[in-house]
Design a protein around this motif. Structure first.
Motif, PDB file in Angstrom:
ATOM      1  N   GLU A  15      18.663  41.200   0.050  1.00  0.00           N
ATOM      2  CA  GLU A  15      19.877  40.669  -0.580  1.00  0.00           C
ATOM      3  C   GLU A  15      19.573  39.861  -1.839  1.00  0.00           C
ATOM      4  O   GLU A  15      20.277  39.970  -2.846  1.00  0.00           O
ATOM      5  N   GLU A  33      32.024  40.338   0.197  1.00  0.00           N
ATOM      6  CA  GLU A  33      30.895  40.572   1.089  1.00  0.00           C
ATOM      7  C   GLU A  33      31.416  40.700   2.513  1.00  0.00           C
ATOM      8  O   GLU A  33      32.416  40.080   2.866  1.00  0.00           O
ATOM      9  N   HIS A  34      30.704  41.476   3.323  1.00  0.00           N
ATOM     10  CA  HIS A  34      31.103  41.630   4.729  1.00  0.00           C
ATOM     11  C   HIS A  34      29.875  41.722   5.620  1.00  0.00           C
ATOM     12  O   HIS A  34      28.904  42.408   5.286  1.00  0.00           O
ATOM     13  N   ARG A  35      29.945  41.028   6.749  1.00  0.00           N
ATOM     14  CA  ARG A  35      28.962  41.136   7.832  1.00  0.00           C
ATOM     15  C   ARG A  35      29.747  41.188   9.129  1.00  0.00           C
ATOM     16  O   ARG A  35      30.743  40.488   9.276  1.00  0.00           O
ATOM     17  N   GLU A  37      28.460  40.165  11.988  1.00  0.00           N
ATOM     18  CA  GLU A  37      28.052  38.907  12.605  1.00  0.00           C
ATOM     19  C   GLU A  37      27.058  38.240  11.667  1.00  0.00           C
ATOM     20  O   GLU A  37      26.493  38.909  10.792  1.00  0.00           O
ATOM     21  N   PRO A  38      26.775  36.941  11.855  1.00  0.00           N
ATOM     22  CA  PRO A  38      25.901  36.228  10.912  1.00  0.00           C
ATOM     23  C   PRO A  38      24.536  36.862  10.658  1.00  0.00           C
ATOM     24  O   PRO A  38      24.065  36.849   9.538  1.00  0.00           O
ATOM     25  N   ASP A  39      23.888  37.430  11.646  1.00  0.00           N
ATOM     26  CA  ASP A  39      22.547  37.983  11.445  1.00  0.00           C
ATOM     27  C   ASP A  39      22.530  39.499  11.298  1.00  0.00           C
ATOM     28  O   ASP A  39      21.519  40.142  11.575  1.00  0.00           O
ATOM     29  N   THR A  40      23.631  40.061  10.858  1.00  0.00           N
ATOM     30  CA  THR A  40      23.690  41.506  10.663  1.00  0.00           C
ATOM     31  C   THR A  40      23.588  41.834   9.176  1.00  0.00           C
ATOM     32  O   THR A  40      23.754  40.946   8.330  1.00  0.00           O
ATOM     33  N   LEU A  42      24.183  42.963   5.321  1.00  0.00           N
ATOM     34  CA  LEU A  42      25.253  42.708   4.364  1.00  0.00           C
ATOM     35  C   LEU A  42      25.767  44.023   3.775  1.00  0.00           C
ATOM     36  O   LEU A  42      24.992  44.939   3.485  1.00  0.00           O
TER      37      LEU A  42
END
Length: 121
Positions: A15, A33-35, A37-40, A42
């Motif tokens: 990123e 931007e889209h995820r 979940e937090p640790d997935t 980008l």
């Protein structure tokens, strides 16, 4: 009926490097931007003028080594803008082609963006 321009999905693996290249060097802006979940990974949209690109960190989205062409009306001005930034990974040149003029710039992930203009300057 009207068909709009396609929006390419380009694979990215880092990123920070994607932002440095697309935003810092090429002058795009991050639209969203889209995820999941937090640790997935980008997924984001960047744009500059009428050029819209999607960048994805998701496995299976895009293929490294993708080539795309972006029409630009003032290729020399774009080249000078980019050269003035003294980006350490690229000093783009312009190639004369039978169909016009091209400036190809690889991104950090193996994709190639060719900025092109028809005819001779």
């Amino acid at each position: 009926m009207h068909l709009a321009s396609p929006i390419p999905v380009l694979r990215m693996f880092d990123e920070e490097r994607a932002r440095e290249f697309y935003v810092g060097f090429l002058g795009f802006r991050v639209d969203w931007e889209h995820r999941f979940e937090p640790d997935t990974p980008l997924y984001m949209q960047v744009s500059r003028d009428g050029c819209v690109l999607h960048l994805s960190g998701h496995f299976g989205d895009g293929t490294p080594g993708t080539a795309l062409r972006v029409h630009v009306d003032e290729l020399d001005a774009l080249q000078q803008e980019l050269l003035a930034k003294k980006y350490r990974h690229s000093r783009p040149g312009i190639q004369e082609q039978p169909w016009g003029r091209d400036m190809t710039i690889p991104d950090p992930f193996g994709n190639r963006i060719t900025f092109t203009t028809a005819g001779k300057a």
